[in-house]
Design a protein around this motif. Structure first.
Motif, short mmCIF file in Angstrom:
data_model
loop_
_atom_site.label_atom_id
_atom_site.label_comp_id
_atom_site.label_asym_id
_atom_site.label_seq_id
_atom_site.Cartn_x
_atom_site.Cartn_y
_atom_site.Cartn_z
N HIS A 66 36.89 43.65 42.73
CA HIS A 66 38.15 44.41 42.68
C HIS A 66 38.63 44.66 44.11
CE1 HIS A 66 36.45 48.25 43.98
NE2 HIS A 66 35.44 48.02 43.16
N HIS B 260 39.92 44.84 30.72
CA HIS B 260 40.15 43.44 30.38
C HIS B 260 38.81 42.78 30.07
CE1 HIS B 260 41.31 39.22 31.04
NE2 HIS B 260 42.54 39.62 30.87
N THR C 53 45.58 41.74 36.31
CA THR C 53 44.76 40.78 35.57
C THR C 53 45.57 39.53 35.23
OG1 THR C 53 45.17 41.95 33.48
CG2 THR C 53 43.14 42.48 34.67
N LEU D 172 36.85 46.30 36.30
CA LEU D 172 37.85 45.52 35.56
C LEU D 172 37.54 45.42 34.07
CD1 LEU D 172 38.99 42.48 37.74
CD2 LEU D 172 40.33 44.44 36.98
N TRP E 103 36.68 37.50 38.86
CA TRP E 103 36.85 38.59 37.90
C TRP E 103 35.80 39.69 38.09
CZ3 TRP E 103 40.88 39.44 34.81
CH2 TRP E 103 41.78 38.39 34.63
#
Length: 137
Positions: free
Chosen positions: A112, A99, A48, A95, A109
């Motif tokens: 993955h 995060h 991240t 994710l 974001w």
């Protein structure tokens, strides 16, 4: 509007650890994507942190002179396309277990790595990520 070397200073003042240049961050993004393509084995927290290099480019684009944006956009688009190929779109479900996700305009974001290996792979699998395991393929 800022030049590709000047843009780092206002971003540094916003909290980035140093006054990076566009070239440094494009190189960092390309290097990260290269690692993702081969299988990112570090842990979720390093991942991240590494992914934030693309955030910097996103923020910088809003401050840069138009001709610099036009100059660098094709190279970034190429790396973005490689990233899309090397990753799976799960709308950030894996994710976000680790995060806080930024806004939807930061699309990277919400993906993955396709190859799930090492610590990152174990973490993402624990969050129900689906991908390939190079150790069992």
């Amino acid at each position: 509007m800022a030049t590709e070397t000047e843009v780092g200073e206002p971003l540094h003042q916003r909290g980035w650890r140093t006054a990076f240049t566009v070239a440094e961050k494009v190189s960092a993004w390309a290097a990260l994507v290269g690692v993702i393509e081969r299988g990112y084995g570090d842990d979720i927290y390093e991942y991240t942190n590494d992914l934030s290099c693309r955030n910097w480019l996103h923020e910088a684009w809003l401050l840069l002179d138009d001709h610099i944006v036009q100059l660098w956009t094709p190279q970034i688009k190429t790396v973005d396309d490689r990233y899309r190929t090397a990753t799976v779109d799960d709308d950030g479900q894996a994710l976000e277990q680790f995060h806080k996700l930024p806004g939807p305009d930061l699309w990277w974001w919400r993906r993955h790595p396709r190859i799930l290996t090492g610590d990152l792979g174990r973490s993402l699998r624990s969050a129900s990520a689906i991908g390939t395991d190079p150790d069992t393929a």
